[in-house]
Write an enzyme that holds these catalytic residues in place. Structure first.
Site, PDB file in Angstrom:
ATOM      1  N   ARG A   1       0.812  -1.214   0.000  1.00 17.78           N
ATOM      2  CA  ARG A   1       0.000   0.000   0.000  1.00 17.78           C
ATOM      3  C   ARG A   1       0.849   1.269   0.000  1.00 17.78           C
ATOM      4  NH1 ARG A   1      -5.270  -1.378   1.322  1.00 17.78           N
ATOM      5  NH2 ARG A   1      -5.751   0.791   1.721  1.00 17.78           N
TER       6      ARG A   1
ATOM      7  N   TRP B   1       2.119   5.833   2.093  1.00 15.45           N
ATOM      8  CA  TRP B   1       2.145   6.246   0.683  1.00 15.45           C
ATOM      9  C   TRP B   1       1.840   7.739   0.725  1.00 15.45           C
ATOM     10  CZ3 TRP B   1      -1.548   7.373  -3.425  1.00 15.45           C
ATOM     11  CH2 TRP B   1      -1.026   7.165  -4.704  1.00 15.45           C
TER      12      TRP B   1
ATOM     13  N   ASN C   1      -4.922   6.620   7.128  1.00 17.65           N
ATOM     14  CA  ASN C   1      -4.914   6.388   5.681  1.00 17.65           C
ATOM     15  C   ASN C   1      -6.023   7.252   5.095  1.00 17.65           C
ATOM     16  OD1 ASN C   1      -4.918   5.373   3.068  1.00 17.65           O
ATOM     17  ND2 ASN C   1      -6.223   3.656   3.608  1.00 17.65           N
ATOM     18  N   GLY C   2      -5.692   8.097   4.142  1.00 22.65           N
ATOM     19  CA  GLY C   2      -6.707   8.960   3.535  1.00 22.65           C
ATOM     20  C   GLY C   2      -6.218  10.390   3.473  1.00 22.65           C
TER      21      GLY C   2
ATOM     22  N   GLU D   1       7.689   2.097 -24.919  1.00 22.44           N
ATOM     23  CA  GLU D   1       7.245   1.561 -23.637  1.00 22.44           C
ATOM     24  C   GLU D   1       7.659   0.087 -23.483  1.00 22.44           C
ATOM     25  OE1 GLU D   1       6.422   2.761 -20.995  1.00 22.44           O
ATOM     26  OE2 GLU D   1       5.371   1.219 -19.877  1.00 22.44           O
TER      27      GLU D   1
ATOM     28  N   LYS E   1       9.968  -1.273 -20.454  1.00 17.48           N
ATOM     29  CA  LYS E   1       9.534  -2.354 -19.561  1.00 17.48           C
ATOM     30  C   LYS E   1      10.586  -3.457 -19.522  1.00 17.48           C
ATOM     31  CE  LYS E   1       7.076  -0.950 -17.565  1.00 17.48           C
ATOM     32  NZ  LYS E   1       6.573   0.378 -17.834  1.00 17.48           N
TER      33      LYS E   1
ATOM     34  N   HIS F   1      18.438   5.066 -41.153  1.00 14.94           N
ATOM     35  CA  HIS F   1      19.332   6.223 -41.003  1.00 14.94           C
ATOM     36  C   HIS F   1      20.406   5.970 -39.940  1.00 14.94           C
ATOM     37  CE1 HIS F   1      16.796   8.503 -43.672  1.00 14.94           C
ATOM     38  NE2 HIS F   1      15.747   8.142 -42.958  1.00 14.94           N
TER      39      HIS F   1
ATOM     40  N   LYS G   1       9.737   3.944  -7.079  1.00 15.15           N
ATOM     41  CA  LYS G   1       8.411   4.138  -7.679  1.00 15.15           C
ATOM     42  C   LYS G   1       8.104   5.624  -7.887  1.00 15.15           C
ATOM     43  CE  LYS G   1       4.339   2.747  -9.016  1.00 15.15           C
ATOM     44  NZ  LYS G   1       4.349   2.279 -10.397  1.00 15.15           N
TER      45      LYS G   1
HETATM   46  C1  F6R Z   1       8.481   2.962 -15.563  1.00 14.96           C
HETATM   47  C2  F6R Z   1       8.037   3.923 -14.580  1.00 14.96           C
HETATM   48  C3  F6R Z   1       8.640   5.273 -14.598  1.00 14.96           C
HETATM   49  C4  F6R Z   1       7.583   6.326 -14.307  1.00 14.96           C
HETATM   50  C5  F6R Z   1       8.245   7.709 -14.183  1.00 14.96           C
HETATM   51  C6  F6R Z   1       7.220   8.796 -13.983  1.00 14.96           C
HETATM   52  O1  F6R Z   1       7.804   1.745 -15.467  1.00 14.96           O
HETATM   53  O2  F6R Z   1       7.203   3.633 -13.755  1.00 14.96           O
HETATM   54  O3  F6R Z   1       9.276   5.530 -15.804  1.00 14.96           O
HETATM   55  O4  F6R Z   1       6.650   6.320 -15.335  1.00 14.96           O
HETATM   56  O5  F6R Z   1       9.125   7.706 -13.095  1.00 14.96           O
HETATM   57  O6  F6R Z   1       6.483   8.588 -12.832  1.00 14.96           O
HETATM   58  P1  F6R Z   1       5.129   9.356 -12.615  1.00 14.96           P
HETATM   59  O7  F6R Z   1       4.171   8.881 -13.643  1.00 14.96           O
HETATM   60  O8  F6R Z   1       4.698   8.989 -11.216  1.00 14.96           O
HETATM   61  O9  F6R Z   1       5.436  10.808 -12.758  1.00 14.96           O
END
Ligand code: F6R
Length: 612
Positions: free
Chosen positions: A27, A74, A100-101, A483, A487, A506, A607
Site C-alpha cells: 500500500r 504512501w 490512511n486517507g 514503452e 519495460k 538512417h 516508484k
Molecule cells: C516505468 C516507470 C517510470 C515512471 C516515471 C514517472 O515503469 O514507472 O518511468 O513512469 O518515473 O512517474 P510518474 O508517472 O509517477 O510521474
C-alpha cells in the site's frame, strides 16, 4: 493508500504489528512507523524508507508494549521523511494517530489551533492535537468519545487508529471512505486496513462502515455510529490463506497490476459520457473559453507517463487540431520554451509527485500557461498545483514498473482529445458519442489479452537470453515500442532500445546482426504496409522478429515474423496502443521472472521520483 494496523492484548504487540506491516507494504513504502505503550508512556519509532529501515531501527532500540499501532506510508501530504512518517503525536506525546486517507480541511483545523506547533507537514497530525484537546475537556470524555467528537469535524477520507497513554490497552478507530477492519480473537484485539495484515491471526473480521467508530480492546470490539449509538459493522470470513494475502494470489504486484487493467480502464472511462455526445471532465476547472483559444499544447512527463503522452499527442492533434509537443519534463525548464497564456500544458504523472514533471509544469505556469494534470493520485502535489485535473482511476500502483497507470493514461489522453475538440467546435456530439460508444468495449478487449498469455510465455522462453532487443513502431505503435523497451530493460536488465521504424535505415539498422531480436509493434493501421517493409529489412539482416499484431494484421505479418502475438482489433485506431502494449508488459514480466530478476523492486529504481 497507506497501510495501518493496531494490536492490543499480545505480549509483544510490536512484533505482530511489524509482521502485519510487511503484508501491507504494497500500500506504500515511503516510510513506516510504530507506537506502543509500555508502562505509562508511548514509545515511537518511525523511519523514512521501506519497512526494513524501521525493522533495523527497532533492532537497535526495541519497543515493548502489549498495545500498539503501525503504519506504512504512501505519501500524500508532505514529503516522505522521518518527520512526516506516522504515527503522529500531539505536542505532549500522549495521543498517537495513524491515518490512511486525506483530511481535506486540515489547514482550517490547524488554523483554529492557534499557536500550536506542528512537527510535520501532514494532514494527519492535526487529529492528534484535536483528540488531545478533547481529552482535556472539562467533561472528561474517554478516548472513544474524544475521537467521535473530532471525526465529526473532519472532511475528506480517513481510516484512523488512535491511542492514548491515558487509556492503556485501548485503540479507537474510525472510518470514512477508506477501508478499515476490526477483529477480536483469543483475548487479542486487532484493527487494520486490510485483512491481509491479520490473516495469520484470524479469518473472521468486521469491516467498519462509513461513519462508524470502534473501541478495540484485548479480545473485544465495540462499534458505535457517528452519534455514539451502538452499531453493527459488516462481519465476514475470508477463504484464502496467508500466501494469497500479500499480492492477492499473484506472484508479483506487476502481474497483479497487469491483470487489473480491464477494471482500471473501465473505471477511468466511467462518468465522462453524458449520454448525449458530450465529454464530461468535471475536475478540469479551466474556463472553456481559455481552452478554445489555445494555439499550442505541451505534454510534459517522464518515463512511462511520457510514452502515454505520445499517444495523447496523436489524439489531441487528430481531434482538436492543435499542435502538440511532447517533452521530457527534466529538459523542458532548462531551455527557453515558448510559452504564453495561449499555451496549454498537460502534465502526465501517475504519482503526481515526480519532481521533474512538477517543476516543468510550474515553469510553464509561471509564464501564464494553464496546466492540466493527468494523475493517478488524488491530492498529489501535481494535482494540487494544476489548474485542472483528470484523474486516472487505476487504483494504487505498487510495482515499480508501471503498467495499469500507462493504459489508463492513454484513455485519459483520448478523453482529453475529445474534450478539447468539443471546446474548439471540431467535433459534433454525434461524432463524440460514436467514439465514446466504441471506447466502452475496450475493457473487455483488454481482459481477453491479459487472460491468455500462453503464447507470450512461450516467446519469453524462446528469447529470454537475447542480449539486444530493438523495438520498432510507427504512429501509435511508436510510443508502444518505447514503452515495450522500457519495460524490458527495467525489469529484466536486458539491453533494449526503441526507434521509429522509418529511422532505422538512417543508422540504428547497423546494430542488427544475426542473433539480435527486433520487436515490431505492427497493428492494422494506416502505416502498416510501411512497417512491414521495415520488418523485412531487419529480417534480411539476420534478426529474429517478434511481432505484435492485431487480428487484422496477423495474416500479413506471419510470413515475415518468427513469432506473432495477436491482440484484438481496437474499436478505433487511436485506442490500439491500449491493446498492443499488453503483450509487451507480459513479455517483459515473463522474461524477468525467467531470468530471476526482482520484478517488483528492480535495482536502482524507485516508484516515486522526487529528486531531480
Ligand atoms: C516505468 C516507470 C517510470 C515512471 C516515471 C514517472 O515503469 O514507472 O518511468 O513512469 O518515473 O512517474 P510518474 O508517472 O509517477 O510521474
Amino acid at each position: 493508500m497507506c497501510g495501518i494496523i493496531g494490536v492490543t492484548g499480545r505480549p509483544s504487540a510490536v512484533a505482530d504489528i511489524v509482521a502485519g506491516l510487511r503484508r501491507l507494504e504494497y500500500r506504500g513504502y515511503d516510510s513506516a512507523g510504530v507506537v506502543a505503550q509500555a508502562g505509562d508512556r508511548l514509545g515511537v519509532v518511525k523511519r523514512a524508507g521501506k519497512l526494513d529501515r524501521l525493522v533495523e531501527a527497532l533492532d537497535g532500540s526495541p519497543l515493548e508494549g502489549a498495545v500498539g499501532i503501525g503504519h506504512t506510508r504512501w505519501a500524500t501530504h508532505g514529503a516522505p521523511n522521518d518527520e512526516n512518517a506516522h504515527p503522529h503525536l500531539d505536542p505532549t506525546g500522549r495521543v498517537a494517530v495513524v491515518h490512511n486517507g486525506i483530511i481535506e480541511n486540515y489547514r482550517a483545523l490547524r488554523a483554529e489551533l492557534d499557536g500550536a506547533v506542528f512537527a510535520s507537514e501532514t494532514d494527519t497530525e492535526v487529529v492528534a492535537h484535536l483528540v488531545a484537546r478533547e481529552l482535556d475537556a472539562s467533561d472528561g470524555p474517554d478516548l472513544l468519545e474524544a475521537v467521535r467528537r473530532v471525526v465529526g469535524r473532519l472532511e475528506g477520507a480517513y481510516a484512523l487508529c488512535v491511542m492514548s497513554d491515558r487509556e492503556p490497552g485501548t485503540i479507537v478507530v474510525a472510518r470514512q471512505q477508506a477501508p478499515l477492519i476490526v477483529a477480536a480473537r483469543d483475548g487479542v484485539g486487532f484493527c487494520a486496513s486490510d485483512v491481509a495484515a491479520l490473516i495469520e491471526h484470524t479469518d473472521t473480521c468486521a469491516a467498519l462502515l462509513d461513519g462508524q467508530i470502534a473501541r478495540v480492546r484485548a479480545g473485544a470490539v465495540e462499534v458505535v455510529d457517528a452519534d455514539g449509538a451502538p452499531a453493527e459493522p459488516d462481519t465476514y470470513r475470508v477463504d484464502w490463506d496467508l500466501s494469497a494475502a500479500e499480492k492477492q494470489g499473484y506472484e508479483h504486484f506487476m502481474l497483479k497490476e497487469i491483470h487489473e487493467q480491464p477494471t482500471a480502464v473501465r473505471e477511468t472511462l466511467l462518468g465522462h459520457d453524458d449520454g448525449a455526445g458530450n465529454v464530461l471532465l468535471d475536475d478540469l476547472r479551466i474556463d472553456p473559453a481559455v481552452l478554445a483559444r489555445v494555439d499550442k499544447v505541451f505534454i510534459l512527463a517522464a518515463g512511462t507517463s511520457l510514452h502515454a503522452g505520445m499517444v495523447g499527442k496523436l489524439a489531441i492533434e487528430h481531434w482538436a487540431g492543435v499542435p502538440v509537443d511532447v517533452e521530457v519534463a527534466s529538459e523542458f525548464r532548462y531551455r527557453d520554451p515558448i510559452v504564453d497564456a495561449r499555451t496549454l500544458v498537460i502534465a502526465y504523472s501517475q504519482s503526481g509527485e515526480t519532481i521533474d514533471t512538477i517543476a516543468a509544469a510550474e515553469h510553464a505556469r509561471d509564464q501564464g500557461a494553464p496546466v492540466i494534470a493527468v494523475s493517478n493520485v488524488v491530492g498529489s502535489t501535481l494535482a494540487r498545483m494544476a489548474d485542472g485535473v483528470l484523474h486516472t482511476r487505476a487504483g494504487p500502483e505498487v510495482a515499480v514498473a508501471s503498467t495499469k497507470a500507462f493504459t489508463t493514461q492513454i484513455v485519459a489522453g483520448l478523453l482529453l482529445g475529445l474534450y478539447l475538440a468539443q471546446r474548439r467546435d471540431r467535433l459534433f456530439p454525434s461524432e463524440a458519442a460514436d467514439v465514446l460508444e466504441r471506447l466502452a468495449v475496450l475493457p473487455d478487449l483488454v481482459r481477453r489479452v491479459v487472460e491468455d498469455d500462453a503464447a507470450i510465455v512461450a516467446a519469453a522462453e524462446r528469447f529470454r537470453d537475447v542480449g539486444y532487443t530493438m523495438f520498432i513502431g510507427r504512429h501509435g505503435g511508436l510510443p508502444i515500442a518505447y514503452e515495450g523497451a522500457l519495460k524490458l530493460k527495467e525489469v529484466s536488465y536486458l539491453h533494449a532500445e526503441a526507434f521509429p521504424a522509418g529511422e532505422m535505415k538512417h543508422g540504428p539498422i547497423a546494430l542488427i546482426e544475426p542473433g539480435a531480436l527486433v520487436v515490431a509493434v505492427a497493428p492494422d493501421d494506416h502505416v502498416f504496409p510501411k512497417l512491414v517493409s521495415n520488418v523485412q529489412e531487419v529480417r534480411a539482416r539476420g534478426a529474429a522478429v517478434l511481432a505484435v499484431a492485431t487480428e487484422g494484421s496477423r495474416a500479413a505479418l506471419e510470413p515475415h515474423a518468427d513469432v506473432v502475438l495477436t491482440v484484438p482489433d481496437a474499436p478505433l485506431e487511436l485506442a490500439t496502443p491500449v491493446l498492443t502494449v499488453l503483450p509487451l508488459q507480459l513479455y517483459a514480466y515473463h522474461v524477468a521472472v525467467l531470468r530471476g530478476a526482482d520484478v517488483d523492486q528492480p535495482r536502482n529504481l524507485a516508484k516515486t521520483v522526487t529528486v531531480e
